[in-house]
Design a protein around this motif. Structure first.
Motif, PDB file in Angstrom:
ATOM      1  N   ASP A  96      47.776 -13.686 -30.734  1.00 13.07           N
ATOM      2  CA  ASP A  96      46.777 -12.825 -29.840  1.00 13.07           C
ATOM      3  C   ASP A  96      47.294 -12.541 -28.466  1.00 13.07           C
ATOM      4  O   ASP A  96      47.665 -13.198 -27.761  1.00 13.07           O
ATOM      5  N   SER A  97      47.426 -11.283 -28.362  1.00 16.49           N
ATOM      6  CA  SER A  97      48.047 -10.759 -27.111  1.00 16.49           C
ATOM      7  C   SER A  97      46.910 -10.870 -26.018  1.00 16.49           C
ATOM      8  O   SER A  97      47.605 -10.892 -24.680  1.00 16.49           O
ATOM      9  N   PHE A 102      52.502 -14.425 -26.541  1.00 11.77           N
ATOM     10  CA  PHE A 102      52.134 -13.798 -27.936  1.00 11.77           C
ATOM     11  C   PHE A 102      53.090 -13.968 -28.965  1.00 11.77           C
ATOM     12  O   PHE A 102      54.183 -13.953 -28.875  1.00 11.77           O
ATOM     13  N   CYS A 103      52.604 -14.477 -30.129  1.00 14.82           N
ATOM     14  CA  CYS A 103      53.347 -14.791 -31.218  1.00 14.82           C
ATOM     15  C   CYS A 103      54.540 -15.784 -31.031  1.00 14.82           C
ATOM     16  O   CYS A 103      55.523 -15.704 -31.670  1.00 14.82           O
ATOM     17  N   ASP A 128      48.687  -8.974 -34.422  1.00 14.00           N
ATOM     18  CA  ASP A 128      47.878  -9.437 -33.178  1.00 14.00           C
ATOM     19  C   ASP A 128      46.497  -9.467 -33.613  1.00 14.00           C
ATOM     20  O   ASP A 128      45.957  -8.600 -33.914  1.00 14.00           O
ATOM     21  N   CYS A 130      43.766 -10.076 -31.621  1.00 14.21           N
ATOM     22  CA  CYS A 130      43.099  -9.324 -30.507  1.00 14.21           C
ATOM     23  C   CYS A 130      42.695  -7.898 -31.084  1.00 14.21           C
ATOM     24  O   CYS A 130      41.866  -7.486 -30.685  1.00 14.21           O
TER      25      CYS A 130
END
Length: 693
Positions: A96-97, A102-103, A128, A130
């Motif tokens: 989720d950015s 992230f990741c 993502d 998001c």
């Protein structure tokens, strides 16, 4: 044959791995699928077949709990750089950015496998949550099959070369770097796969005239239940129907439901009484903030200021009753059912989900085990198609789970926070079975909260603060709803709730015996500096102030107990909408300021009007810029710490940008140099965040 591994925290990575496993058969391939924690069932040290890994990210960038042992094993520094030189793999990371790292779960595994000599047969995908996992997941899976077949072909050729008595002609042999040429982009592979994918059984092409669905001319705007051309007139590519694997048997016998602690795999749970509930905001504030105090004196629950803990919460009782009614089970909510794996299921390695007890009442399942508010995944929509009688409703559900309807899914399901009940209201001919809900609804997750107290200041007590979350009614949601946990807590403590007072010193406690179940979730980094002489800055608008009250309580006690110690200066930047409506802990902060525990308090109000010639700053990032020299001095010259707590999207990123500007200005350096300095502060655990989206 290829090896398929998944590492999941909330079930998404597993669901995607299962989708890959199902599609593999369509493409003439067989996947050996395992959770990455099942290290006795696979061996990467000797694996010759290609490996596909689907891995999520949890917390502040850690791999999921199920991957911890695996990550620890491959992080062994004694492993040689060619340890996995034989290994070919493709990795899909989920993240989720909204969050800084992230990741990072997938990146960590990917980076380490590369360091140990493993090679990609397919580009790494980073999805993502998001914006929608499917935007990357779907094309990544589409492109996977060509890359897998090529990797398997090369493997067969290599084995054939090794076994042949005479060398194969070099003109027929793959070049040494062929494997690198397989790193095609997902987009290119997706283009190549369009024709092949259209022939697979995971695709349903349905012409509009098959169902004679004509949209009224007046309906020119799409909605949850209605589409417009070209989507309403196009053939659809929809996912394969997930195989059924759960069977629910109704039982006449009576008994007791499982204890809530049996549903939690994270460790020991504690059932503790709520001793105090205070509304911190005025009645006309935009958001309602509550403070709850728990009695943990008779438990071994331990925490430090800055830690978080989890509350085990139920689904809303009215929503559970409504769901039972739609399922036609209103009279059977208290009946016991036995949940088993369906005999003859085509689902590989099918097992009863860990969060589902083998035996309990229907009401218990829907109240404590299943996240009935979860946003339905496309696989769930695909399964709901088969339970829908009305032709037009069936078509719309097909559109929403199709590749062509991806933007409608994002707009009307994902971004609208639509849940199962919303769908069942919107598509009244859809009548799913309880077994289908168990197969597709995720586990009801415990909710995290930051501790807002110090055990040193108030032994045997734990406090936390939260806003009561509100989801207003809208086009896709017929009724307004409160957050699952915050709404439940607000209702639970309503009888003992009293209005704001000096919440640190109030002695009155309720005779209420309401109890909630909690378990610890320690934070490894978001703690006070070990050296009390080190200065620190706290930024916490709104309920983001919560952990800092614990910090200041703790610091006040240390100052009282150790008068000979040297204590560094403390800064707090707090913001809210209105000075007289939602200024949380106003009296306590003034008290901390007066007794010297807090050396600098900077407050701003975003919605209050001002008659001043120069308008005061509205947001904490603006106030930080006003004190740029002091902030830079603490961070650059005095080795200080910087803490941020609160909303990620609307605050923490802006604060980070402000710090970069401050560092750039005070260091007289360009933005890149300032970004590097901020990265070093993060690496040194001196710039710390406790944020949520």
């Amino acid at each position: 044959m290829f090896l398929l591994l998944y590492a999941t925290q909330k079930g998404q990575a597993k669901a995607i791995a299962e989708e890959i496993w199902q599609q593999a058969g369509v493409h003439g391939l067989e996947a050996d699928m395992h959770c990455i924690s099942e290290m006795d069932k696979y061996n990467l040290e000797t694996e010759k077949d290609p490996v596909v890994i689907v891995i999520s990210t949890t917390g502040t960038g850690e791999p999921p709990d199920t991957a911890r042992k695996f990550v620890k094993k491959i992080q062994d520094k004694t492993l040689p750089p060619d340890h996995f030189a034989h290994l070919q793999y493709g990795l899909l990371g989920l993240g989720d950015s909204e969050y800084m790292f992230f990741c990072n779960g997938g990146r960590t595994v990917d980076r380490r496998l590369q360091e140990l000599g493993a090679q990609h047969f397919y580009d790494t995908g980073l999805a993502d949550d998001c914006v929608g996992l499917e935007l990357v997941v779907d094309p990544w899976i589409d492109g996977l099959w060509l890359a897998l077949k090529e990797a398997l072909r090369l493997q067969e050729e290599k084995e054939g070369m090794n076994n042949a008595v005479n060398a194969v002609s070099s003109s027929l042999s793959p070049a040494p770097d062929t494997v690198h040429e397989l790193n095609l982009s997902s987009k290119v592979q997706n283009l190549k796969l369009e024709d092949e994918g259209a022939r697979g059984s995971d695709v349903l092409s349905q012409k509009l005239d098959d169902i004679n669905l004509v949209a009224p001319a007046s309906d020119t705007e799409p909605s949850l239940v209605h589409s417009v051309p070209p989507l309403s007139q196009t053939a659809l590519n929809i996912p394969a129907l997930p195989p059924e694997y759960i069977e629910v048997q109704h039982q006449d016998i009576q008994g007791e439901n499982p204890h809530l602690s049996s549903l939690i795999s994270e460790g020991t749970t504690f059932e503790v009484p709520v001793t105090k509930a205070v509304q911190l905001t005025r009645g006309d504030a935009i958001k309602t903030a509550l403070l709850l105090e728990l009695d943990i004196a008779d438990t071994v629950f331990e925490y430090q200021p800055g830690d978080a803990f989890c509350v085990i919460c139920p689904n809303n009782a009215n929503e559970v009753e409504e769901l039972l009614h739609i399922l036609g089970l209103s009279e059977k909510g208290d009946d016991f059912v036995c949940v088993k794996v369906k005999q003859g299921t085509k689902k590989k390695g099918a097992s009863r989900p860990q969060h589902i007890p083998e035996r309990s009442t229907l009401k218990f399942l829907l109240t404590w085990c299943l996240e009935i508010r979860a946003i339905p995944k496309k696989a769930f929509l695909r399964a709901l198609v088969e339970c829908t009688g009305d032709v037009a409703e069936k078509r719309r559900l097909q559109e929403l789970c199709s590749r062509q309807g991806a933007s409608d899914y994002t707009r009307f399901i994902r971004d609208s926070n639509v849940c199962l009940l919303d769908l069942l209201h919107a598509f009244p001919s859809c009548k799913p079975s309880l077994s289908l809900l168990i197969e597709h609804l995720p586990k009801l997750q415990a909710r995290f909260y930051s501790v807002s107290s110090s055990n040193l200041y108030q032994p045997g007590r734990l406090r936390f603060v939260f806003n009561v979350v509100e989801f207003p009614a809208g086009a896709s949601r017929p009724v307004s709803r409160k957050g699952v946990c915050t709404g439940w807590l607000a209702g639970l403590v309503a009888p003992l709730l009293h209005r704001y007072e000096n919440t640190l010193d109030a002695k009155g406690e309720s005779s209420s015996i309401e109890k909630i179940s909690i378990f610890p979730r320690p934070n490894n980094t978001f703690h006070l500096p070990a050296d009390p002489s080190v200065p620190f800055i706290m930024v916490g608008p709104g309920t983001g102030i919560s952990p800092f009250i614990g910090f200041l309580q703790h610091r006040q006690k240390l100052r009282e107990q150790h008068t000979d110690w040297e204590f560094g200066e403390t800064w707090l930047f707090f913001g809210c909408r209105h000075h007289d409506r939602d200024y949380l802990f106003r009296d306590e902060l003034r008290s901390f300021l007066k007794n010297g525990t807090l050396t600098h308090l900077k407050v701003c109000f975003s919605r209050d009007s001002s008659a001043a010639e120069v308008a005061p700053p509205k947001y904490v990032q603006d106030v930080l810029r006003l004190h740029a020299k002091e902030v830079a001095r603490i961070l650059l010259k005095e080795g200080g710490y910087f803490y941020v707590c609160g909303d990620k999207k609307h605050m923490a990123d802006d604060v980070s940008d402000a710090i970069v500007d401050i560092l750039s200005m005070e260091m007289e350096a360009d933005k890149l140099e300032a970004l590097k300095t901020l990265a070093m502060l993060r690496e040194a655990k001196r710039y710390l965040q406790d944020v949520w989206s």
